[in-house]
Scaffold this motif. Structure first.
Motif, PDB file in Angstrom:
ATOM      1  N   LEU A  90       0.853  -1.300   0.006  1.00  0.00           N
ATOM      2  CA  LEU A  90       0.143  -0.572  -0.214  1.00  0.00           C
ATOM      3  C   LEU A  90       0.717   1.229   0.136  1.00  0.00           C
ATOM      4  CD1 LEU A  90      -3.279   0.173  -0.191  1.00  0.00           C
ATOM      5  CD2 LEU A  90      -2.941   0.442   2.066  1.00  0.00           C
ATOM      6  N   GLY A  91       2.050   1.093  -0.855  1.00  0.00           N
ATOM      7  CA  GLY A  91       2.457   2.784  -1.307  1.00  0.00           C
ATOM      8  C   GLY A  91       3.532   2.917  -0.160  1.00  0.00           C
ATOM      9  N   THR A  92       4.020   1.811   0.733  1.00  0.00           N
ATOM     10  CA  THR A  92       5.050   1.969   1.210  1.00  0.00           C
ATOM     11  C   THR A  92       5.913   0.598   2.014  1.00  0.00           C
ATOM     12  OG1 THR A  92       4.043   1.405   3.461  1.00  0.00           O
ATOM     13  CG2 THR A  92       4.222   3.381   3.190  1.00  0.00           C
ATOM     14  N   ILE A 121      -7.159  -5.984  -0.104  1.00  0.00           N
ATOM     15  CA  ILE A 121      -6.287  -4.803   0.621  1.00  0.00           C
ATOM     16  C   ILE A 121      -7.114  -3.618   0.269  1.00  0.00           C
ATOM     17  CG2 ILE A 121      -4.651  -3.533  -1.060  1.00  0.00           C
ATOM     18  CD1 ILE A 121      -4.094  -6.360  -1.594  1.00  0.00           C
ATOM     19  N   PRO A 122      -6.703  -2.533   1.389  1.00  0.00           N
ATOM     20  CA  PRO A 122      -7.627  -0.967   1.149  1.00  0.00           C
ATOM     21  C   PRO A 122      -7.186  -0.338   0.356  1.00  0.00           C
ATOM     22  CG  PRO A 122      -6.066  -2.042   3.694  1.00  0.00           C
ATOM     23  CD  PRO A 122      -5.547  -2.774   2.654  1.00  0.00           C
ATOM     24  N   SER A 123      -8.218   0.346   0.290  1.00  0.00           N
ATOM     25  CA  SER A 123      -7.911   1.678  -0.756  1.00  0.00           C
ATOM     26  C   SER A 123      -7.268   2.244  -0.869  1.00  0.00           C
ATOM     27  CB  SER A 123      -8.915   2.462  -1.234  1.00  0.00           C
ATOM     28  OG  SER A 123      -8.719   3.265  -1.953  1.00  0.00           O
ATOM     29  N   PRO A 124      -5.976   2.791  -1.706  1.00  0.00           N
ATOM     30  CA  PRO A 124      -4.719   3.695  -1.358  1.00  0.00           C
ATOM     31  C   PRO A 124      -5.408   4.950  -1.564  1.00  0.00           C
ATOM     32  CG  PRO A 124      -4.726   2.856  -3.255  1.00  0.00           C
ATOM     33  CD  PRO A 124      -5.923   2.409  -2.614  1.00  0.00           C
ATOM     34  N   MET A 125      -6.956   5.401  -1.469  1.00  0.00           N
ATOM     35  CA  MET A 125      -7.053   6.606  -1.385  1.00  0.00           C
ATOM     36  C   MET A 125      -7.334   6.888  -0.174  1.00  0.00           C
ATOM     37  SD  MET A 125     -10.385   7.461  -4.464  1.00  0.00           S
ATOM     38  CE  MET A 125     -10.710   8.896  -3.358  1.00  0.00           C
ATOM     39  N   PRO A 144      -5.912   3.059   6.333  1.00  0.00           N
ATOM     40  CA  PRO A 144      -5.531   2.992   7.916  1.00  0.00           C
ATOM     41  C   PRO A 144      -4.595   3.744   8.311  1.00  0.00           C
ATOM     42  CG  PRO A 144      -4.978   0.866   6.866  1.00  0.00           C
ATOM     43  CD  PRO A 144      -5.461   1.316   5.522  1.00  0.00           C
ATOM     44  N   PRO A 145      -4.806   4.199   9.260  1.00  0.00           N
ATOM     45  CA  PRO A 145      -4.034   5.268  10.447  1.00  0.00           C
ATOM     46  C   PRO A 145      -3.473   4.181  11.166  1.00  0.00           C
ATOM     47  CG  PRO A 145      -6.156   5.094  11.438  1.00  0.00           C
ATOM     48  CD  PRO A 145      -6.884   4.178  10.011  1.00  0.00           C
ATOM     49  N   GLY A 146      -2.007   4.923  11.236  1.00  0.00           N
ATOM     50  CA  GLY A 146      -1.446   4.260  11.969  1.00  0.00           C
ATOM     51  C   GLY A 146      -0.340   3.050  10.509  1.00  0.00           C
TER      52      GLY A 146
END
Lengths: 315, 341, 321
Positions: C226-228, C272-276, C279-281
């Motif tokens: 997710l982008g990291t 997988i959650p949306s990159p928009m 989730p926090p943290g």
């Protein structure tokens, strides 16, 4: 159970048949099919479409006739001969004569000249303007694109007929250039949209990305990738647009805003024939027939071209 | 075990401008009740065409099933069925799931409507009962909040969820045979694992047979009971999973197994690879189709096609190396289980 | 003395505008270094930002924030001449062998395209160079007059490699180069890539979701979620002992020939959650079996747990103790 195939017995083989020779690397990657260029392949597929090929040859014939007949005919298309008014088709006058005694055969082909010229020229003009406009919008993108596309939307929301009628009133003339201008002034909008979306699609493709990564200058990308890959779409579009222009011209001439006498077009001929429809139906029949035939041919040929040039359909 | 499906001498051709492309060439096999059969091979080997022929899903103008082919489902020839009987069987007795759930679901219909549509074309059920059944199905394929999901359109679901919804549609009428064409190829590994677990559980619970069409040998070894390896429209080797992975006999199967990177000894060493590309199926191939790429190729391989050599009740391979005249060739090191040490 | 870094990427971000004023944080604060001559891989599932990362590195997409140093120089401050050199030395191989070659061009023209820009060669020499390059990637000179649609996927992919090689590059971003190919063809392409690396001293950024192939080809690996980047390590330690819960789950899901392993598979729940709307943290906290309260509040940064083995997880020590 179906028949079971068995390997032949051991003594059925030549000596040396069972020696391992290994893979033949030269053979494993050869081409089974003849080389075909893009346009060669397109031509082959176009030829397969018999209807489209027939339409193409019919159009060719019609075009040759429009050029040749007015030149070779013993009659002049504008010359009136009041002795032979309203004659039914005969050996002298193949399509008969009109109410001023002009030979209709000559006039139909002369009218065809004007109609087809307007159709083809009109389609070419909107294609050219639309390509440049859509290309610029796609190339610059961002706010330029936004602005240019909003302009297109506004222009295309104005009714076509209204524009044409206003144009011919404002310019106060009904010459062929005026007619063309009136018909194309908003006609390029759909082409511009089409070209823009196709170009945007190509600019996102991986081969354009590869070119950008290699540092190929933007102008070269446009010339070498964007335009060639949009070309087929434009060609098909021109073919589909020609009948539209022929029909518009016919319609305008029919309502009296088009080509003025003594010059003529298929639409003007049909309009003149309409007055005598009940007693001399041939006067309207021939021009109408050619309008319909030409439009049908362009549409059929366009269908064939579209299928032939669509890379998705290649096998 | 009873035979559920039996395919005999199936040949399918496609007509192209350059001639007749023979995509499937005289293929025969069977599927028992409650078993999973995997069709393995590279793209263009005819595995998808074979599976589509079973459902008679090939377009009439493009794919032509050649005369002499038979596909018996519970003793009845699918290829001889009339439209009415065929539509009774399709979607209820035999179902199919595809690789791309986005294009195989109707984007303008909710998931619930698509499931109930399938139920109501095959059975006289009220709309309410069908909806209840649909919810039950979504729960069965482990979609969370099934009641709400019924009202979702396909694009509102993620890839894995869509694939589950497609499975729910396929299972709506309790099929005896499910054809899964690359069901997990488009999905990510973690989602893929979830989906395979789900399919395995459903298969045991519902007692159906599965034909799994895939190119992924990892999935096959994990999931299938029997395997058929296809190359250039023919079955080159068939056997149980143990036979194919422990004791493969066809050089093409060897090549497939050896090109899996996990099998290579060292990092950055050369992977085993085949030369060239599969043959153009336009060619008549009146010899072993694998001959040009086979490192054990013999002159006979380019003269005649090999017939299948039966190695056991379940195991067979079509290769000249298995002929008594041929030199004995060991299974290459690194694959199989026989000569590992 | 360590080997020089070819690329140093610090806190790279690339955001895309989305519908309804949303922002897709495709790449969000990624840092890694690529050494000269090594193969660095980015692995992860679709949508994790690995492709965006590679494209931003080569300047196909402008970066939103962070810095990219190429041979110690910031890439967005290069002079014209340096930029030209950058574009010649850094190339890309694409995933889709169908859309990466212009359908209207012959293979020869495709390979020559970049050569025309960067090398001043007469046409005869260019044709000869094309023939050499085709030979180098295992094709014959008569491919030059063919069109892309006449070639198979593997052959096209090799043409893509030849096109990159024509620029005499030192670094190639390989964006899922084998994902669309058949197994036996994958091996051909990977072998070719390994040979070229050895012969020409190339550096690769290899982007893939095929974990077994990544293991085979990489020296070092970064795992993205997710982008990291959640874990960066040398290849063998990573596969022997993955430390981040996501990496552990990812590796256990690889279907492998010869071991029926559904029992010990770590099954991740959910999608997988949306990159928009991440989730926090910690981004993985919504699916992590070990998530604690802290994980849902602060996002962990990469910490070096063992020499050369970096993990972004609050509970890494605890879980791997």
């Amino acid at each position: 159970m179906s028949q079971i195939k068995k390997n032949p017995p051991s003594d059925a083989f030549a000596p040396g048949d069972f020696e391992i020779v290994g893979a033949d690397t030269a053979q494993s990657e050869r081409f089974a099919r003849r080389p075909v260029t893009y346009w060669g392949d397109a031509l082959r597929r176009f030829r397969q479409n018999k209807l489209a090929v027939a339409a193409f040859f019919l159009l060719l014939l019609i075009t040759i006739m429009t050029i040749a007949v007015p030149m070779l005919s013993p009659y002049d298309y504008a010359k009136q001969d009041l002795k032979v008014r309203k004659q039914w088709p005969s050996a002298d006058h193949w399509f008969g004569t009109d109410d001023l005694g002009r030979d209709l055969f000559t006039r139909v082909w002369q009218g065809g000249r004007v109609s087809i010229a307007i159709g083809v020229l009109g389609a070419l003009i909107v294609a050219a303007v639309g390509c440049v406009y859509g290309g610029i919008a796609a190339y610059f993108g961002g706010w330029v694109d936004m602005l240019m596309m909003r302009i297109v939307e506004i222009l295309s929301s104005v009714p076509n007929l209204l524009v044409i009628i206003m144009m011919s009133i404002i310019l106060d003339s009904s010459s062929i250039p005026t007619l063309l201008l009136a018909m194309t002034i908003t006609g390029w909008c759909p082409v511009a949209r089409l070209v823009r979306s196709q170009m945007l699609q190509i600019s996102r493709s991986e081969y354009v990305m590869a070119a950008r990564v290699m540092g190929v200058p933007p102008l070269q990308i446009v010339l070498r990738h964007m335009i060639p890959n949009t070309l087929s779409l434009i060609i098909v579009n021109i073919t589909f647009r020609v009948p539209g222009f022929i029909f518009s011209e016919a319609f305008l001439s029919y309502v009296g805003l088009g080509v003025q006498p003594p010059n003529t077009s298929w639409g003007a001929l049909a309009s003149a024939g309409q007055a005598n429809l009940l007693f001399y139906p041939y006067m309207m029949l021939f021009p109408s027939l050619f309008i319909a035939l030409t439009m049908l041919c362009f549409t059929l040929m366009g269908d064939g071209l579209r299928d032939a040039l669509d890379p998705k359909l290649r096998r | 075990m009873s035979e559920l499906l039996k395919v005999e001498n199936l040949s399918v051709s496609f007509l192209s401008y350059a001639g007749e492309v023979r995509a499937v060439r005289d293929v025969s096999f069977h599927v028992d009740a409650r078993e999973t059969l995997a069709l393995v091979g590279e793209s263009g080997c005819g595995k998808t065409v074979t599976s589509k022929s079973i459902m008679r899903l090939l377009g009439r103008t493009t794919g032509v099933i050649q005369p002499g082919s038979h596909i018996y489902y519970k003793g009845e020839d699918i290829l001889a069925m009339d439209k009415k009987r065929l539509s009774q069987i399709r979607g209820s007795e035999i179902s199919m799931i595809f690789q791309d759930s986005m294009t195989s679901l109707n984007p303008t219909m909710t998931v619930g409507a698509q499931i109930t549509e399938n139920i109501r074309t095959h059975a006289r059920v009220s709309r309410a009962d069908a909806l209840r059944r649909a919810e039950e199905l979504l729960r069965m394929v482990e979609i969370p909040n099934p009641h709400e999901r019924l009202r979702n359109y396909p694009h509102q679901l993620s890839g894995g969820m869509r694939q589950r919804a497609m499975i729910a549609i396929a299972l709506a009428m309790d099929p005896s045979l499910l054809i899964a064409d690359e069901p997990t190829t488009a999905l990510d590994v973690t989602i893929q694992a979830q989906l395979l677990d789900l399919l395995r559980g459903l298969k045991d619970r519902l007692g159906m047979s599965i034909i799994l069409v895939t190119h992924d040998l990892g999935i096959v070894s994990d999931f299938a009971d029997r395997v058929q390896v296809m190359y250039a429209g023919r079955i080159v080797e068939r056997g149980t999973v143990e036979e194919i992975f422990q004791n493969p006999r066809h050089p093409y199967t060897w090549a497939l197994l050896r090109s899996i990177p996990g099998m290579a000894p060292d990092r950055k060493s050369r992977l085993y690879s085949l030369h060239g590309t599969p043959p153009d199926l336009l060619l008549p191939l009146e010899h072993c189709p694998f001959a040009a790429r086979c490192e054990y190729c013999m002159p006979i391989c380019k003269k005649q096609p090999p017939a299948e050599t039966v190695l056991s009740d379940t195991h067979g391979a079509a290769c000249w190396l298995l002929h008594p005249n041929a030199p004995r060739v060991e299974i290459p090191r690194g694959i199989g289980g026989v000569n590992r040490d | 003395m360590t080997e020089p870094y070819l690329f140093e990427v610090n806190d790279l971000c690339r955001y895309f505008p989305a519908k309804k004023n949303g922002i897709v944080k495709a790449v969000d604060g990624v840092s890694f270094r690529i050494r000269q001559g090594e193969t660095f891989s980015l692995v992860g599932e679709s949508g994790c930002g690995k492709t965006t990362c590679g494209r931003t590195l080569l300047g196909v997409y402008p970066k939103t924030a962070g810095s990219i140093l190429w041979k110690g120089r910031e890439t967005c401050q290069l002079t014209r001449a340096e930029l030209k050199q950058f574009k010649r030395e850094n190339q890309m191989i694409f995933q889709d062998p169908y859309s990466c070659l212009d359908p209207r061009m012959t293979i020869g023209t495709i390979i020559q395209e970049g050569m025309r820009v960067h090398f001043d060669l007469p046409p005869r020499a260019r044709d000869q160079r094309v023939a050499e390059l085709l030979f180098k990637v295992g094709l014959t000179a008569d491919f030059a007059s063919r069109f892309p649609h006449e070639l198979s996927g593997g052959q096209r992919q090799r043409v893509g490699i030849a096109r990159a090689l024509a620029m005499e590059p030192s670094f190639i971003v390989c964006d899922e180069p084998i994902a669309a190919l058949d197994v036996s063809i994958q091996a051909q392409v990977v072998n070719l890539m390994i040979d070229l690396q050895r012969d020409l001293g190339l550096t690769y950024l290899f982007i893939s979701h095929d974990l077994s192939m990544v293991r085979h080809i990489s020296d070092r690996i970064g795992v993205m979620y997710l982008g990291t980047l959640v874990e960066v390590s040398d290849t063998d330690p990573l596969y022997d002992r993955p430390m981040h819960p996501y990496t552990q789950a990812l590796f256990s899901a690889i279907p492998a020939v010869g071991r029926r392993q559904s029992g010990k598979r770590i099954r991740l729940e959910g999608e997988i959650p949306s990159p928009m709307d991440p989730p926090p943290g910690c981004r993985f906290s919504s699916r992590c079996p070990h998530a604690a309260a802290q994980c849902r509040q602060t996002s962990p940064s990469l910490r070096e747990l063992e020499p050369g083995h970096l993990v972004a997880c609050h509970r890494a020590e605890e879980l791997n103790g």
